[in-house]
Scaffold this motif. Structure first.
Motif, short mmCIF file in Angstrom:
data_model
loop_
_atom_site.label_atom_id
_atom_site.label_comp_id
_atom_site.label_asym_id
_atom_site.label_seq_id
_atom_site.Cartn_x
_atom_site.Cartn_y
_atom_site.Cartn_z
N ARG A 47 0.83 -1.21 0.00
CA ARG A 47 0.00 0.00 0.00
C ARG A 47 0.86 1.25 0.00
N ARG A 48 1.96 1.21 0.75
CA ARG A 48 2.85 2.36 0.83
C ARG A 48 3.48 2.63 -0.54
N LYS A 49 3.90 1.57 -1.24
CA LYS A 49 4.48 1.73 -2.58
C LYS A 49 3.43 2.24 -3.57
N GLU A 50 2.22 1.71 -3.46
CA GLU A 50 1.14 2.09 -4.37
C GLU A 50 0.73 3.55 -4.17
N LYS A 51 0.73 3.98 -2.94
CA LYS A 51 0.30 5.32 -2.60
C LYS A 51 1.28 6.36 -3.12
N GLY A 52 2.55 6.08 -3.05
CA GLY A 52 3.57 7.02 -3.50
C GLY A 52 3.80 8.11 -2.46
N PRO A 53 4.56 9.14 -2.86
CA PRO A 53 4.85 10.22 -1.91
C PRO A 53 3.58 11.03 -1.62
N GLY A 54 3.51 11.53 -0.43
CA GLY A 54 2.35 12.31 -0.02
C GLY A 54 2.30 13.66 -0.72
N ASP A 55 1.20 14.36 -0.57
CA ASP A 55 1.05 15.68 -1.15
C ASP A 55 1.95 16.64 -0.41
N GLU A 87 3.41 25.44 6.08
CA GLU A 87 1.95 25.62 6.02
C GLU A 87 1.28 24.37 6.57
N ASP A 88 0.28 24.57 7.41
CA ASP A 88 -0.45 23.46 7.99
C ASP A 88 -1.35 22.84 6.92
N PRO A 89 -1.18 21.55 6.59
CA PRO A 89 -1.97 20.94 5.53
C PRO A 89 -3.45 20.83 5.86
N ASP A 90 -3.81 20.87 7.15
CA ASP A 90 -5.22 20.78 7.54
C ASP A 90 -6.00 22.05 7.18
N ILE A 91 -5.29 23.19 7.16
CA ILE A 91 -6.01 24.44 6.89
C ILE A 91 -5.55 25.08 5.58
#
Length: 59
Positions: free
Chosen positions: A29-37, A43-47
Protein backbone atom coordinates in the motif's frame (compact mmCIF):
# COMPACT_ATOMS: atom_id res chain seq x y z
CA UNK A 1 -5.34 -34.91 20.99
CA UNK A 2 -2.29 -32.69 20.49
CA UNK A 3 0.02 -31.82 23.31
CA UNK A 4 -0.12 -28.28 24.61
CA UNK A 5 3.42 -27.44 23.42
CA UNK A 6 2.70 -28.51 19.85
CA UNK A 7 -0.56 -26.56 19.83
CA UNK A 8 1.20 -23.47 21.18
CA UNK A 9 3.91 -23.68 18.46
CA UNK A 10 1.24 -24.08 15.79
CA UNK A 11 -0.62 -20.98 17.03
CA UNK A 12 2.62 -19.01 17.22
CA UNK A 13 3.52 -19.95 13.61
CA UNK A 14 0.05 -18.87 12.45
CA UNK A 15 0.42 -15.57 14.31
CA UNK A 16 3.84 -14.92 12.76
CA UNK A 17 2.57 -15.75 9.26
CA UNK A 18 -0.38 -13.39 9.67
CA UNK A 19 2.00 -10.64 10.82
CA UNK A 20 4.22 -11.23 7.75
CA UNK A 21 1.16 -10.93 5.49
CA UNK A 22 0.11 -7.70 7.20
CA UNK A 23 3.62 -6.26 6.80
CA UNK A 24 3.67 -7.19 3.11
CA UNK A 25 0.25 -5.60 2.57
CA UNK A 26 1.34 -2.46 4.42
CA UNK A 27 4.48 -2.20 2.26
CA UNK A 28 2.48 -2.74 -0.95
CA UNK A 29 0.00 0.00 0.00
CA UNK A 30 2.85 2.36 0.83
CA UNK A 31 4.48 1.73 -2.58
CA UNK A 32 1.14 2.09 -4.37
CA UNK A 33 0.30 5.32 -2.60
CA UNK A 34 3.57 7.02 -3.50
CA UNK A 35 4.85 10.22 -1.91
CA UNK A 36 2.35 12.31 -0.02
CA UNK A 37 1.05 15.68 -1.15
CA UNK A 38 3.88 18.08 -0.50
CA UNK A 39 2.58 21.58 0.18
CA UNK A 40 4.29 24.79 1.03
CA UNK A 41 6.88 24.34 3.79
CA UNK A 42 5.61 25.72 7.08
CA UNK A 43 1.95 25.62 6.02
CA UNK A 44 -0.45 23.46 7.99
CA UNK A 45 -1.97 20.94 5.53
CA UNK A 46 -5.22 20.78 7.54
CA UNK A 47 -6.01 24.44 6.89
CA UNK A 48 -4.33 24.89 3.49
CA UNK A 49 -6.60 26.62 1.01
CA UNK A 50 -9.11 27.92 3.58
CA UNK A 51 -10.15 31.52 2.94
CA UNK A 52 -11.01 33.60 6.03
CA UNK A 53 -14.28 35.49 6.10
CA UNK A 54 -17.78 34.71 4.88
CA UNK A 55 -18.04 31.61 2.73
CA UNK A 56 -20.03 31.49 -0.52
CA UNK A 57 -23.51 29.94 -0.20
CA UNK A 58 -23.88 26.27 -1.02
CA UNK A 59 -26.08 25.76 -4.05
Amino acid sequence: MQKQGALKRQKERARQEKQREKDANRLARRKEKGPGDVGTPGEDPDIAGIVPGPQPPIE
